[in-house]
Design an enzyme around this catalytic site. Structure first.
Site, short mmCIF file in Angstrom:
data_model
loop_
_atom_site.label_atom_id
_atom_site.label_comp_id
_atom_site.label_asym_id
_atom_site.label_seq_id
_atom_site.Cartn_x
_atom_site.Cartn_y
_atom_site.Cartn_z
N GLU A 159 68.65 54.01 52.15
CA GLU A 159 67.97 55.58 51.95
C GLU A 159 68.61 55.50 50.64
O GLU A 159 68.35 56.95 50.67
CB GLU A 159 68.46 56.33 53.26
CG GLU A 159 68.36 55.80 54.37
CD GLU A 159 66.28 55.76 55.16
OE1 GLU A 159 66.26 56.68 54.25
OE2 GLU A 159 66.13 55.66 56.03
C1 LIG Z 1 71.98 46.63 56.28
C2 LIG Z 1 70.59 46.92 54.92
C3 LIG Z 1 68.87 47.50 55.56
C4 LIG Z 1 67.89 48.17 54.83
N1 LIG Z 1 66.91 48.65 55.03
C5 LIG Z 1 66.22 48.91 54.42
C6 LIG Z 1 65.06 48.22 54.41
O1 LIG Z 1 64.03 48.48 56.27
N2 LIG Z 1 63.31 48.15 53.38
C7 LIG Z 1 63.92 48.69 52.36
O2 LIG Z 1 63.04 48.21 51.21
N3 LIG Z 1 65.06 48.14 51.83
C8 LIG Z 1 66.55 47.98 52.61
N4 LIG Z 1 67.59 47.78 52.31
C9 LIG Z 1 67.86 48.27 51.07
C10 LIG Z 1 68.38 49.26 50.27
O3 LIG Z 1 68.00 50.21 50.32
C11 LIG Z 1 69.26 48.97 48.88
O4 LIG Z 1 70.29 47.76 49.29
C12 LIG Z 1 69.74 49.93 48.44
O5 LIG Z 1 68.39 50.74 47.75
C13 LIG Z 1 69.99 49.12 47.34
O6 LIG Z 1 70.00 48.94 46.69
P1 LIG Z 1 70.92 47.14 46.02
O7 LIG Z 1 70.89 47.03 47.46
O8 LIG Z 1 69.29 46.52 45.03
O9 LIG Z 1 71.69 47.63 44.84
P2 LIG Z 1 71.55 47.97 43.40
O10 LIG Z 1 70.04 48.85 43.09
O11 LIG Z 1 71.67 46.77 42.94
O12 LIG Z 1 73.03 49.52 43.53
C14 LIG Z 1 74.37 48.42 42.94
C15 LIG Z 1 75.70 49.78 42.69
O13 LIG Z 1 74.82 49.95 41.88
C16 LIG Z 1 74.76 51.31 41.81
N5 LIG Z 1 73.50 52.03 40.43
C17 LIG Z 1 72.61 51.47 40.84
N6 LIG Z 1 71.36 51.98 39.95
C18 LIG Z 1 71.53 53.74 39.31
C19 LIG Z 1 71.76 54.40 38.27
N7 LIG Z 1 70.71 54.42 37.57
N8 LIG Z 1 72.15 54.71 38.32
C20 LIG Z 1 74.18 54.80 38.41
N9 LIG Z 1 74.32 54.67 39.30
C21 LIG Z 1 73.85 53.32 39.99
C22 LIG Z 1 73.91 51.57 43.31
O14 LIG Z 1 74.33 53.29 43.21
C23 LIG Z 1 74.69 50.51 43.34
O15 LIG Z 1 76.35 51.39 43.05
C24 LIG Z 1 68.38 47.74 53.07
C25 LIG Z 1 69.28 47.29 53.23
C26 LIG Z 1 71.03 47.04 53.82
C27 LIG Z 1 72.33 46.56 53.48
#
Ligand SMILES: Cc1cc2nc3c(=O)[nH]c(=O)nc-3n(C[C@H](O)[C@H](O)[C@H](O)COP(=O)(O)OP(=O)(O)OC[C@H]3O[C@@H](n4cnc5c(N)ncnc54)[C@H](O)[C@@H]3O)c2cc1C
Length: 597
Positions: free
Chosen positions: A405
């Site tokens: 979220e």
């Molecule tokens: C168990 C699970 C269930 C999920 N369910 C769903 C679902 O149903 N539908 C769906 O669409 N998604 C889902 N997700 C995805 C989830 O919403 C994403 O994992 C989340 O939004 C983070 O994206 P990412 O994993 O690519 O991390 P990244 O975006 O790669 O982030 C990695 C790190 O960098 C930081 N970061 C990234 N951008 C910035 C910025 N601009 N400034 C500062 N820090 C930053 C983040 O805070 C984090 O600490 C799920 C994920 C998990 C693990």
């Protein structure tokens, strides 16, 4: 009474009459609460270990039963198969449904939130009639496909494409989504894809039938740290046909839909952390009362009492903020309905109005569940590390709440970003009060000793001062960096911390105050003490973050003046006594042998 709109808590005095507390649940809400608790105690809690064994079918079975009980469409209007009960009721159902295991909490949250709400908020009448009945009854489940391998926090950068077929009847979807909750058993997917070179993605409703997969393949279940029986898979699309009439809203509106759906998802996630935290506290205090070391129940040790008190305080504060915002949203919806807006329009506007509060609550709620489960393990000692006690799974399940979220970093940045946007477009006047605070810094402070004999009066005065501290810091930061502020992320994060502390501690103070008015100071003693303890931490945090910020953007005389202002805005008249407060709070939970607020 004047409505306090989203973000306005920072510039207005809010009284306890402005906020709703759970003790004001009406008869219908009390019955809903009892029936959800009964459902969880009967169907879920006794089988908790099944959720640790990748028993996805069991999660699905419980979700179906939840549908039969009517728990999947609490606030969806009756004409679409829901119960039409309003947003506070949705929050309370989410609160208690998510109590036993994060696997069910996630399945429930994904289905009722991001799986259902986009259709409810943006669907046409035909789309709503076609899909919401199945979703609210649990005949079919929903999933939300936004994230991709290369598009996580940067959700609008997805590469999945939607191409109009030659006959103009379908969009052909190609691409890959990942981390999709409920993917293993969902039949209605919200899919985000880009049409041609559009700046923004577009949302579609996709029906999925395992026997006729239409180019859709699911990846294997992910191996996860926690929420072990929540289905999480990749979803691949190869020329998947979606009828043109299944576009949600209009072309290029997908990013807006994603953001607004997340506003609802975030505040509901805060609710989902509530009873989970209360139950962890209960398990911890029961253990602390019966575990004997040095011939003494460990609950008698100050070290354990401090933990129980801090855990209880955070759970209480989270509860106060979550239901305060829920009712603000409900009131806003009701007001718009009375002005002739449709349910759809009213809800959309209300969720977007309180998006700042939703982000704040998501951060505070998720970090509370993380903190509470971590301290729960510590109270259990070595047994906390064992899979045979409930703490270990609760701790692993809690971890995801800081990531999905929108990560907590993204939510913190958004909190400030959204406020500044409101200030820039004139929705909130931050400039006038910030200038007033700035001018007051050069004046001579009053040396009168205020009368703080009234209940929580010093705390309310302190909240007013913390708001001034925020306006002073944020005002100066904006003046210094203007639109470039977003590139000074650590400064933005410091400001976000201050915003979070003010909202949460203010909510706790107002809840305790209202409760004392409804009962008595004696009966509300625990809540009053927790509100004071919360504020004590908030004041220290504001001092800490404020000092960092000032050191970063000011120097010389100006720095000295701002630091003096900060000191003035964080100064207590009566010295707080947190050790006594923790002892008092702990005594109550230890005596009750459970979380008792
Ligand atoms: C168990 C699970 C269930 C999920 N369910 C769903 C679902 O149903 N539908 C769906 O669409 N998604 C889902 N997700 C995805 C989830 O919403 C994403 O994992 C989340 O939004 C983070 O994206 P990412 O994993 O690519 O991390 P990244 O975006 O790669 O982030 C990695 C790190 O960098 C930081 N970061 C990234 N951008 C910035 C910025 N601009 N400034 C500062 N820090 C930053 C983040 O805070 C984090 O600490 C799920 C994920 C998990 C693990």
């Amino acid at each position: 009474m004047k409505v306090i709109k989203g973000g306005e808590y920072l510039i207005k005095e809010v009284s306890s009459d402005h906020i709703f507390i759970t003790e004001e649940f009406n008869e219908e809400q009390r019955m809903m609460k009892e029936s959800v608790i009964d459902f969880i105690d009967r169907e879920v809690w006794p089988h908790k270990e099944r959720f640790e064994k990748k028993d996805y079918a069991f999660t699905e079975e419980i979700m179906r039963k939840a549908g039969e009980m009517g728990f999947l469409g609490i606030s969806i209007p009756v004409e679409y198969g829901g119960m039409g009960m309003g947003f506070v009721s949705t929050m309370l159902a989410t609160d208690y449904m998510s109590a036993a295991t994060g696997s069910l909490g996630t399945a429930y949250g994904a289905h009722t939130g991001i799986g259902t709400m986009p259709i409810y908020l943006y669907g046409t009448e035909e789309q709503k009639q076609k899909y919401l009945h199945d979703l609210t009854s649990g005949t079919k489940f929903g999933a939300y496909c936004l994230t991709e391998p290369g598009a996580g926090s940067d959700a609008n950068s997805g590469k999945t494409t939607a191409t109009l077929s030659k006959d103009g009847m379908h969009y052909l979807i190609n691409g890959q989504k990942m981390w999709i909750s409920n993917a293993g058993f969902a039949e209605i997917f919200i899919v985000f894809a880009r049409i041609e070179n559009d700046k923004n993605i577009t949302a579609f409703i996709m029906e999925f039938d395992k026997n006729n997969p239409n180019g859709v393949t699911l990846g294997a279940e992910e191996n996860k740290l926690g929420i072990t029986s929540s289905s999480t898979r990749q979803v691949f699309f190869a020329d998947t046909k979606i009828p043109v009439e299944n576009m949600l809203s209009e072309r290029g509106q997908g990013f807006k839909i994603a953001l607004n759906s997340l506003n609802v998802g975030r505040i509901k996630l805060a609710a989902a952390c509530l009873d989970a935290s209360r139950r962890v506290i209960k398990e911890s205090v029961v253990y602390a009362n019966q575990r004997v070391q040095f011939k003494t129940p460990i609950a008698k040790f100050g070290a354990i009492q401090a933990k129980l008190a801090e855990m209880s305080m955070r759970a209480f504060v989270s509860d106060a903020g979550s239901y305060r915002a829920a009712k603000d949203i409900q009131n806003y919806i009701d007001d718009l309905l009375s002005k002739g807006k449709t349910h759809q329009e009213a809800e959309l506007e209300a969720f977007s109005e309180y998006a700042i509060e939703a982000a704040i609550l998501k951060v505070y709620g998720s970090e509370t569940s993380q903190y509470v489960t971590d301290e729960g393990i510590q109270i259990f000692g070595g047994m906390g590390f064992s899979k045979d006690t409930p703490m270990e799974a609760a701790w692993r399940d809690a971890r995801i709440t800081r990531i999905y979220e929108g990560t907590n970093e993204i939510n913190r940045l958004l909190t400030v970003g959204m406020l500044l946007k409101k200030a820039m477009n004139g929705t909130i006047d931050l400039i006038t009060p910030a200038m007033e605070v700035g001018n007051s810094l050069v004046g001579i402070p009053s040396f009168d000793i205020p009368d703080y004999s009234e209940r929580l009066s010093e705390e309310k005065a302190m909240i007013a001062k913390l708001k001034k501290a925020f306006l002073m810091i944020a005002g100066k930061a904006v003046q210094t960096y203007g639109m470039d502020l977003e590139n000074h992320q650590q400064l933005v994060l410091a400001a976000a911390e201050v915003m979070i502390e003010i909202y949460m501690s203010e909510s706790a103070i107002l809840k305790a105050d209202k409760l004392a008015k409804m009962t008595s100071d004696k009966e509300a003693e625990g809540q009053i003490t927790m509100a004071k303890l919360s504020l004590y931490h908030s004041v220290n945090k504001v001092m800490d973050m404020g000092t960092e910020a000032i050191a970063y953007f000011a120097e010389g005389d100006e720095q000295r003046m701002l630091l003096m202002g900060l000191k003035r805005f964080t100064k207590y008249t009566n010295q707080p006594n947190p050790i006594a407060w923790r002892t008092n709070i702990a005594a109550k939970v230890i005596e009750a042998n459970q979380y008792c607020f």
